[in-house]
Design a protein around this motif. Structure first.
Motif, short mmCIF file in Angstrom:
data_model
loop_
_atom_site.label_atom_id
_atom_site.label_comp_id
_atom_site.label_asym_id
_atom_site.label_seq_id
_atom_site.Cartn_x
_atom_site.Cartn_y
_atom_site.Cartn_z
N GLU A 1 21.44 -16.72 -4.59
CA GLU A 1 22.15 -15.92 -5.58
C GLU A 1 22.34 -16.79 -6.81
O GLU A 1 22.74 -17.94 -6.70
N VAL B 1 17.64 -16.81 1.11
CA VAL B 1 18.28 -15.99 0.09
C VAL B 1 19.04 -16.89 -0.87
O VAL B 1 19.75 -17.80 -0.46
N LEU C 1 19.73 -6.52 -4.49
CA LEU C 1 20.47 -6.74 -3.25
C LEU C 1 20.12 -5.67 -2.21
O LEU C 1 19.99 -5.97 -1.02
N TYR D 1 19.48 -11.91 -7.40
CA TYR D 1 19.25 -12.25 -5.98
C TYR D 1 17.78 -12.57 -5.78
O TYR D 1 16.90 -11.91 -6.35
#
Length: 152
Positions: free
Chosen positions: A132, A130, A120, A111
């Motif tokens: 991922e 953000v 996280l 992340y």
């Protein structure tokens, strides 16, 4: 005489090549659904299987799944080791099951918040961009074909 046999051989080959060949064979499709924790650790894995192009009568399917349930019809089956024998009505069979073994693909998750890698837990409650990143590693290698098992 030699030309005669060549002509017959050519005629036979052309008729074999141009004749339609019936290939009514069982088709099997498996879809795997895995629930993962936020770090990529597997919580549970379920399989949905479809069998199509079936004849009426007994249909043999090889599987290592447990907890098998027919999800589309009333067809019954018997299980013997890694073999299912279905009482087919000629309609497609859809079933689900589970497998308590390691997946052939491992998953890791990273992340990022505003380009900086964080856990996280550290991202929760903050604002920013953000991202991922999921990394998959294929662990199933077939030495006969010298290939890894394909997956999507």
């Amino acid at each position: 005489m030699n030309k005669f046999y060549k002509g017959i051989t050519t005629l036979v080959l052309i008729s074999l090549i141009s004749s339609p060949i019936s290939t009514f064979a069982l088709e099997k499709t498996e879809t795997v659904f895995s629930k993962l924790k936020s770090d990529g650790e597997v919580i549970s894995t379920d399989y949905n299987v479809s069998l199509s192009k079936l004849d009426k009568g007994e249909v043999v399917d090889y599987t290592r799944l447990d907890n098998i349930k027919n999800i589309n019809g009333e067809e019954k089956f018997s299980k013997d080791s890694e073999k299912l024998t279905w009482k087919s009505t000629g309609r497609d069979i859809f079933y689900k099951g589970s497998l308590n073994s390691e997946l052939p693909v491992s998953v890791s998750v990273k992340y990022y918040l505003d380009g900086r890698e964080l856990s996280l837990k550290d991202i929760k409650g903050k604002s920013g961009k953000v991202s991922e990143v999921f990394t998959f590693k294929n662990k199933e290698y077939d030495s006969d074909s010298s290939m890894y098992t394909p997956f999507v």
